[in-house]
Design a protein around this motif. Sequence first.
Motif, mmCIF file in Angstrom:
data_model
loop_
_atom_site.group_PDB
_atom_site.id
_atom_site.type_symbol
_atom_site.label_atom_id
_atom_site.label_comp_id
_atom_site.label_asym_id
_atom_site.label_seq_id
_atom_site.Cartn_x
_atom_site.Cartn_y
_atom_site.Cartn_z
ATOM 1 N N ALA A 81 0.823 -1.210 0.000
ATOM 2 C CA ALA A 81 0.000 0.000 0.000
ATOM 3 C C ALA A 81 0.856 1.259 0.000
ATOM 4 N N SER A 82 1.826 1.324 0.915
ATOM 5 C CA SER A 82 2.663 2.524 0.983
ATOM 6 C C SER A 82 3.604 2.610 -0.217
ATOM 7 N N ALA A 83 4.110 1.457 -0.686
ATOM 8 C CA ALA A 83 4.995 1.474 -1.853
ATOM 9 C C ALA A 83 4.256 1.952 -3.095
ATOM 10 N N SER A 84 3.004 1.565 -3.251
ATOM 11 C CA SER A 84 2.252 1.976 -4.430
ATOM 12 C C SER A 84 2.017 3.483 -4.436
ATOM 13 N N GLN A 89 3.270 8.784 -7.044
ATOM 14 C CA GLN A 89 3.927 10.087 -6.973
ATOM 15 C C GLN A 89 4.937 10.265 -8.107
ATOM 16 N N SER A 90 5.640 9.207 -8.461
ATOM 17 C CA SER A 90 6.674 9.304 -9.491
ATOM 18 C C SER A 90 6.137 9.122 -10.913
ATOM 19 N N SER A 91 4.866 8.778 -11.048
ATOM 20 C CA SER A 91 4.288 8.539 -12.374
ATOM 21 C C SER A 91 3.983 9.859 -13.083
ATOM 22 N N SER A 92 4.098 9.842 -14.389
ATOM 23 C CA SER A 92 3.740 11.013 -15.200
ATOM 24 C C SER A 92 2.291 10.966 -15.667
ATOM 25 N N CYS A 93 1.555 9.910 -15.300
ATOM 26 C CA CYS A 93 0.164 9.764 -15.745
ATOM 27 C C CYS A 93 -0.729 10.805 -15.082
ATOM 28 N N PHE A 161 -8.139 11.590 -10.494
ATOM 29 C CA PHE A 161 -7.067 12.506 -10.807
ATOM 30 C C PHE A 161 -5.913 12.173 -9.863
ATOM 31 N N LYS A 162 -4.732 12.058 -10.399
ATOM 32 C CA LYS A 162 -3.574 11.689 -9.582
ATOM 33 C C LYS A 162 -3.406 12.626 -8.384
ATOM 34 N N GLU A 163 -3.511 13.944 -8.621
ATOM 35 C CA GLU A 163 -3.280 14.907 -7.533
ATOM 36 C C GLU A 163 -4.315 14.749 -6.419
#
Length: 744
Positions: A81-84, A89-93, A161-163
């Motif tokens: 869960a925490s790793a995902s 955060q590092s994804s550009s999607c 939305f990622k944010e």
Amino acid sequence: MNADYQSRYSYAPADPSADPDVLVVTLVVSVTDLARQEMALRAQSLQSWQWVIVCLPALAEGLLHLATDPRVRVIPEMHPASASRHLVQSSSCRFVCTLSADTALDPTFLEKAAWFLATNPHVACCNAYTRDESGALWSYGFEQGDRFLDTNYAGATALFFKEDLLATGLPLPINNDDAWEIWLQLADQGKWGFTIPQPLILSLYPLSMPPFQSRDPSHHTIQRDRLRARYGTLHGRFPHVGLTDATPFEAISDAPVLANHLAKSTTTKRILMIVPWLIVGGAERVNLNLISYLTQKGFEVSIVTTLIRQQHPWLSEFERFTPDIFILDLFLRLPEFPRFIVYLIRSRGIDTVIVANSYLGYQLLPFLRSHFPETVFVDLLHSYEEMWKNGGYPRASVGYQSQLDLTIVTGGHVKRWMVARGADPERIHICYTNVDVDRWRPDPQRRAEMRISLGLEEDDLLIVLIGRLTSEKRPLLFAPIIAALRKKTASRFLTLVLGDGPLRGQVERQIRELRLSDVMRALGRVNDDEVFGYLAAADVFLIPSQTEGVSVATMEAMAMGVVPVSADVGGQGELITADCGVLIPHGPHEVDEYARVLARFADDPDMRRRMGQAARKRVERHFALRDFGPRMEALLEQAWELHHTAPRVVIPIELAREWAAQIIEYTRQEMSLDEIWAERESWRSNPRPHPSLAIPLRQSFRRRVLRFVWAQVAHLYRWGVSRNMRWLVPLKERLVSEVYRRGW
């Protein structure tokens, strides 16, 4: 999830190395088979995705076979869960889809949800109704608001939305309990989600009620109390999210929301059909037959519907031939319709657009052609309606003929009508719709069984009426005709009305008021197999319509050996001849004329058998479905040739945008006027006192009783609907209609 979706539409990215729009994340903490999820993702209509499976290290080896697609990664982590969350955060999607290990996605879910979010940036996330493999449906979601303090109504699968997902500060959900807190945290931040009212999420396990809470009641109670203690102040202030109405003269954008260019072989031809809705009707039957033929020939077909706030009971029928179906008003605002259709044509590489009875489809032709001058545009017409928009769709076709490469009509009467109003006859061709004579054929065994169940002897007359009960079918003539028939014959007969629609209640009231219940029954909407059974048992098919094309329902009846008695309108004269049926013109004495003809059939069983056999022979010789597909394919080829040898006018794209804005404003105002007119008609048929006036004591008591009763049975109704008891919906509608009719 249908396993053959991929074979019926070849969804694949044109550029597999392109940056993805959606990061799909699945967390795995126990032995899990993700084959269904993999199949569903590969079959997505939105192909710009990357799938990350984050699992415990001990489970990684069993999942590595999924990573044969370069878009799939299996990442072993001690704390998934925490790793995902770090991966997100590092994804550009731009979008993140949390895909739980116990659900799979309908082929169009990611595309519809991404379009909704992109055009409604104030919304944090989007999901859809959930169904299981038995057909049980969970038709609830974010619209439940305050009830999220009691349980999770939205599951764990959604597009964010990622944010907004990261702003919750919570780990990604492993299960429904984890997701529950994410929904409440979003609400606490003033954000919320939207549920597409269509079953686009498949639960791989049977749905219990409610489906997204712990099977352990004590665990659920502990979780609920903890969340109430933290988020209890949300009561009464959950955000409300929905598709807002268009504003006056709203600007129309054609800027791309997604790219999603799909691969397409040089031999594949793709067609987009623009239709108003997916209901049970003759025009829709023609569309089904056409799509069936085209897909058998290797065409790939997309469908968009353009009417708003409509039911689509035949959606499942069309899904048998293509998954690429978009009911636009379920996930888009009206001003986004033009932009989405432009996107769809570009994304799929559509070769031909067919406008079939969609008024908005006609109106958007200049806008669409300005964007795609290389695409072929064709329309398909069935009948004209003098009383609706001065001719209906054929009038629109005449007006927009300069934007159409070819017009296909299903009867010579439509072509003659259009040519008389200035249309170019060289660009109008006839293709009769036809019927499957191998499927629709007399069935003596079914006839005998059905007539026994109806209490009929072989020589008794069975009259069947089939159609949507709307004004153009003139259903309010049905009962008067049968009342007149009863006075003209002593022979036994029975009349069945098959179909539903806004006038059904009035038809049933006429049956009661004219005391016809012993000889006339309104059965409501029935499925195809039931229609076949009733036609197998029938002797006469009655169709006293205001307007018709060349009626498909009449063709099916004739193919079953049933004698048609029809209004002499539209193209019915091209189908029905004197040896196999009867045509009756409109006029002041037509009710008596219908009754006289039906009395002849009631009194002469041999005559109706001879004419029924002649009806079957006529359809076999001249209207067999085997001729329809090749004729349509040849006409589409002719449209492509005309497109290259005699191209149509293309207007400047700036003018096209303004044109589309004017059309959307016209549609917005038309919808508003329709609502006002419906309210006016409602008040005329059932006058009610203004709410400011005092309600009589007896009426007030009745209303309180009704509210109390509904409060007691509402949860049972919702449970039944979710368990696929679809008969509850029309039952509720009829009860509500009766309550309003009585002024309670």
